[in-house]
Design a protein around this motif. Structure first.
Motif, short mmCIF file in Angstrom:
data_model
loop_
_atom_site.label_atom_id
_atom_site.label_comp_id
_atom_site.label_asym_id
_atom_site.label_seq_id
_atom_site.Cartn_x
_atom_site.Cartn_y
_atom_site.Cartn_z
N GLU B 61 0.91 -1.27 0.11
CA GLU B 61 -0.13 0.01 -0.03
C GLU B 61 1.05 1.28 0.04
O GLU B 61 1.78 1.31 0.56
N ILE B 62 0.39 2.16 -0.77
CA ILE B 62 1.27 3.42 -0.82
C ILE B 62 0.76 4.50 0.48
O ILE B 62 -0.21 4.89 0.63
N ARG B 63 1.97 4.57 1.40
CA ARG B 63 1.67 4.98 2.57
C ARG B 63 2.80 6.39 2.84
O ARG B 63 3.99 5.96 2.53
N PHE B 64 2.16 7.39 3.33
CA PHE B 64 3.28 8.48 3.36
C PHE B 64 3.62 8.89 4.76
O PHE B 64 2.94 8.58 5.72
N ASP B 65 4.88 9.36 5.38
CA ASP B 65 5.20 9.71 6.55
C ASP B 65 5.94 11.13 6.44
O ASP B 65 6.46 11.47 5.31
N ASN B 66 6.07 11.62 7.54
CA ASN B 66 6.84 13.03 7.57
C ASN B 66 7.92 12.72 8.22
O ASN B 66 8.04 12.14 9.28
N ILE B 67 9.15 13.26 7.66
CA ILE B 67 10.30 13.24 8.55
C ILE B 67 11.22 14.83 8.41
O ILE B 67 10.93 15.26 7.30
N ARG B 68 11.96 15.00 9.16
CA ARG B 68 12.85 16.25 8.93
C ARG B 68 14.01 15.99 9.47
O ARG B 68 14.54 14.92 10.03
N ARG B 69 15.01 16.63 8.46
CA ARG B 69 16.41 16.23 8.35
C ARG B 69 17.23 17.36 8.40
O ARG B 69 16.73 18.61 7.97
N ASN B 70 18.21 17.36 9.12
CA ASN B 70 19.34 18.61 9.01
C ASN B 70 20.30 18.27 7.68
O ASN B 70 20.70 17.33 7.56
N GLU B 71 20.29 19.28 6.80
CA GLU B 71 20.96 18.91 5.60
C GLU B 71 21.78 20.35 5.32
O GLU B 71 21.67 21.33 5.86
#
Lengths: 631, 225
Positions: B61-71
């Motif tokens: 199933e196509i599922r999304f999630d949020n993440i934050r990263r330092n780049e």
């Protein structure tokens, strides 16, 4: 699909004369003044076009003007509408010195020469004559500008008007024709030709996309959804938006459509820190309004208690996160009634769709959550579904959250109140920025709530040593949904709306026991002197440890309670209740895990709620907790 | 396409970044053909061959999630590298902690795909390069889990597990037709690195990938086997 769907929306909006979206080559701008010019280009007077209806402060009036350039740096003039720096070559920002910007004025003149060269239109001629005859160095001495000098030189946009003619000069057909030809020539001259990633067609590619305005927390000048403002974002030696080839027309269309949504009252919501817009893929006004009301219920009952403290705290308190503009919001009564019907059905345990009448459940909805990050806008969530399916999911969310409430509260709770319940001192700005998007996604898709939400709630309760209704409701929802998704039937559990006296779960019983112990203490104190208030109750001292490590706390509390029982009114009744609960317990567990801590909190909350329900005219303990709730 | 392979790849996260949402990343709904090619190249690649992705099966199933990263915000300028090569003393490092940007990303959760692909020999082919040889090397490496570098799902930080599909094709949870819009097909390296797009449509979880359109220099010189 985001840009594609927005571009489709733009096509529909263009066909709808009421939408008021700009055609290609034009954009919306806030205009403060109009210069009334004679045919010979003389500045006759200044017309203040600002809008006074919004209270004391005058607001710039929004109008369609020739498309404005995006000015990150340098000097670039706008056609027919710009600020004083370009129009009259002078700016004087608040408390700063007068600045003469001849270069800007020159750029303005050059642009108008280029577009209007050789035009026979009297309006065009007047503008050119004005720009050529104006001397920025002497602007301050101009008697026409003097009365409004501070406001004009302060930076608002100015347009032109030809004396005696109706409308503004930028709306004259001949001027529009000139402008559109100029835009077309510029597009033809665009050397960046490529495949558009939205339509798949080959054509000129937009180098820079326009800004979005109205994303809460973004820079006032706006922020871009598609931008490559740092070297690290670019690939394959490409510059700017050539990295993401989007046709000129498509880039303009999607930005215009998104700005339209961000400006609209009915298609935009604030869910904690993210600005959410949604639209139906087809005409469905009523569905859109109903959806807005459903996701962000207007909460009539709470403004008097919790919210008032926020709005009074200061002009910049949480007003840009919490939807304080709800009071002003005018929803279609049919939409409100529809939502009422849906929620009533859910409360009866019937399918939410039974409440849907007069609407089309198959309309497709797009939901886009945006939040700002410097000069960029990032996508928090993106979701497409049918209206009926969305209603089902949202109704399920409220059903999971439903819990016995004190009289001063009305459910259902909107998401921003859940976020607030996780934040220290109820300060929305200190809540985790990721929660809002994640909760919204769970709500719209019916998936498990984010793990961080549950732990954040427990941590907040432990720190505050108290449980408020929003926290209890959300903890219940987390537990119910976890059980349902893992296939456990919650029948024997304690996840009921109100007190479940049959439940034998030890954590739940401990929660109830703690509520009773707190109750007897309050009664004992109130007996001698009804006005007396304890400096710290057992809840203030022991709630956290009781919910996590019962074995180390409860024996002490029970010993203490014997003294209270002896003193209190109805002491025997309380004693019996306490005995009953202890009788069902199988000793005190050494510690409770996170899930059990949630049960403990539910037990405590349910039991305390049950006290109030039996005696609406609450005694000492009720008053204490009401006051604490409002702090 | 006598020498086709089917490889199952999966991982905890994936981010097949949409080019238009590259700063604040948003993933495509499914794996892009160029990402699939990257996975295969991580397992076996030589200048003599070029992988062509034929089909992508979307299993989960196509599922999304949020993440934050330092780049980091910038790149080390190429000019600095050039002057370093000429013997000048320049600073070639980048201090990540001083040049930081927090970026949000909308990524995929628990993705799993089957990549069906074949390879073509290029004009770099040597006297000992035969399709049989490369096919056998590739299949052996896939069976044993060998790779040149860890294959990843769109971004290096989302590593992929992989296995050769030899028996039955794993079943997808998707049914019916779903239009996924225009999706990046690949970069045309021969034509000034122009991105090419295709209309991705998923039938029962399977996306047919078209061949690169005309103009790809490498395509012309390659011989399909």
């Amino acid at each position: 699909m985001i840009l594609q769907s927005l571009y489709d929306l733009y096509g529909r909006l263009l066909d709808d004369p009421e939408s008021g979206v700009s055609k290609p080559g034009y954009s919306k701008a806030g205009v403060s003044f109009a210069f009334n010019l004679s045919e010979s280009g003389e500045l006759l007077d200044v017309i203040d076009v600002r809008d006074a209806s919004g209270g004391k402060k005058l607001r710039a009036r929004e109008m369609d003007v020739p498309r404005q350039v995006k000015r990150a740096y340098g000097i670039r003039a706008n056609f027919m509408c710009d600020n004083s720096g370009y129009m009259i070559g002078v700016t004087q920002q608040k408390s700063k010195e007068l600045e003469i910007t001849t270069a800007k004025h020159d750029a303005m003149r050059a642009l108008h020469d280029e577009v209007l060269e050789g035009s026979g239109d009297p309006g065009a001629k007047a503008v050119l004559a004005f720009l050529h005859g104006w001397d920025p160095a002497r602007a301050q001495d101009c008697p026409v500008l003097a009365p409004l000098w501070k406001d004009i030189s302060g930076g608002g946009n100015i347009v032109f008007k030809l004396d005696g003619a109706s409308g503004y000069i930028h709306d004259r057909p001949s001027v529009r024709g000139r402008w559109e030809r100029y835009c077309a020539d510029k597009t033809d001259g665009n050397e960046n030709v490529g495949y558009c990633l939205v339509t798949g067609k080959v054509g000129p590619i937009a180098r820079i996309h326009d800004n979005l305005k109205g994303v809460t927390g973004a820079q006032p000048s706006g922020a871009a959804l598609v931008s490559f403002n740092l070297a690290a974002f670019t690939s394959y030696g490409k510059e700017q938006n050539i990295n993401a080839p989007v046709g000129e027309e498509v880039a303009f269309g999607y930005v215009t459509a998104l700005n339209y949504l961000l400006r609209s009252k009915d298609n935009r919501m604030r869910i904690a820190d993210s600005t959410t817009v949604f639209w139906a893929e087809g005409p469905a006004r009523l569905e859109e309004e109903a959806f807005a009301e459903l996701v962000n219920p207007s909460q009539p009952g709470t403004r008097g208690s919790e919210e008032s403290s926020d709005s009074e705290a200061g002009p910049d308190s949480s007003s840009d996160i919490a939807p304080n503009d709800q009071a002003k919001m005018q929803r279609d009564p049919r939409a409100t009634r529809l939502v009422h019907d849906v929620l009533a059905k859910v409360a009866e345990g019937r399918p939410a769709r039974e409440g849907l009448s007069g609407v089309d459940p198959d309309v497709r909805f797009c939901i886009l959550g945006l939040s700002p990050n410097n000069a960029r806008v990032s996508v928090r969530f993106w979701y497409v579904s049918s209206f009926g399916a969305l209603v089902d999911q949202v109704a399920q969310h409220y059903a999971d959250m439903s819990i016995a409430l004190p009289t001063w509260e009305t459910g259902p709770f909107p998401i921003w109140r859940v976020i607030k319940a996780t934040a220290p001192l109820g300060d929305l700005k200190r809540a985790s920025p990721l929660l809002a998007g994640a909760i919204t996604r769970s709500m719209l898709m019916g998936t498990a709530y984010p793990e961080g939400l549950y732990t954040a709630l427990l941590a907040r309760i432990r720190a505050d040593q108290d449980v408020n209704p929003v926290q209890a409701a959300m903890i219940k929802a987390c537990l119910v949904r976890r059980d349902r998704l893992s296939g456990k039937t919650a029948k024997e559990g304690s996840h009921t709306v109100s007190l479940n006296e049959q439940c034998t779960d030890s954590a739940y019983l401990l929660g109830r026991l703690f509520a009773w112990l707190e109750r007897v203490q309050a009664n004992a104190v109130a007996k001698g002197n009804p006005e007396a208030k304890l400096q710290s109750t057992i809840r203030d001292r022991y709630f956290g440890s009781a919910s996590a490590t019962p074995r180390s706390v409860f024996p002490v509390l029970l010993r203490l309670a014997q003294h209270h029982i002896a003193k209190a009114d109805y002491g025997e009744y309380a004693d019996k209740q306490i005995e009953g609960i202890i009788g069902s317990l199988d000793g005190f567990p050494a510690y409770l895990d996170l899930e059990q801590q949630g049960e403990f909190i539910l037990g405590y909350y349910h039991q305390r709620q049950a006290f109030y329900e039996k005696k609406p005219a609450a005694t000492g303990s009720a008053n204490v907790s009401v006051k604490e709730e409002q702090q | 396409m006598g020498y086709g392979v089917a490889v199952k790849v999966w991982g905890d996260y994936a981010c097949f970044t949409r080019p238009e949402m590259k700063a604040e990343r948003v993933s495509y709904d499914v794996m892009t053909p160029s990402a699939a090619r990257g996975v295969l190249e991580a397992i076996h690649w030589k200048p003599a061959l070029r992988w062509v992705v034929d089909r992508i099966h979307v299993l989960n199933e196509i599922r999304f999630d949020n993440i934050r990263r330092n780049e980091v915000a910038s790149k080390i300028p190429a000019r600095n590298v050039e002057s370093a090569m000429k013997g000048k003393e320049v600073e070639l490092c980048q201090y990540a902690s001083e040049d930081r940007q927090q970026r949000a990303a909308l990524v995929l959760r628990d993705p799993a795909y089957v990549i069906e692909a074949h390879f073509a020999l290029t004009d770099q082919v040597g006297p000992t390069d035969t399709p049989e040889k490369h096919y056998n090397i590739a299949v052996r490496r896939m069976r044993q889990g060998q790779c040149y570098h860890r294959p990843y799902l769109g971004c290096r930080e989302f590593p992929a597990q992989f296995e050769l599909v030899e028996g039955e094709m794993p079943t997808s949870c998707h049914r019916g037709e779903r239009d996924l819009g225009w999706m990046l097909l690949d970069i045309d390296y021969a034509d000034n690195m122009t991105p090419r797009f295709f209309r991705a449509v998923m039938h029962d979880g399977v996306i047919d990938v078209p061949a690169m359109p005309e103009g790809g220099g490498r395509l012309d010189s390659a011989e399909s086997v």
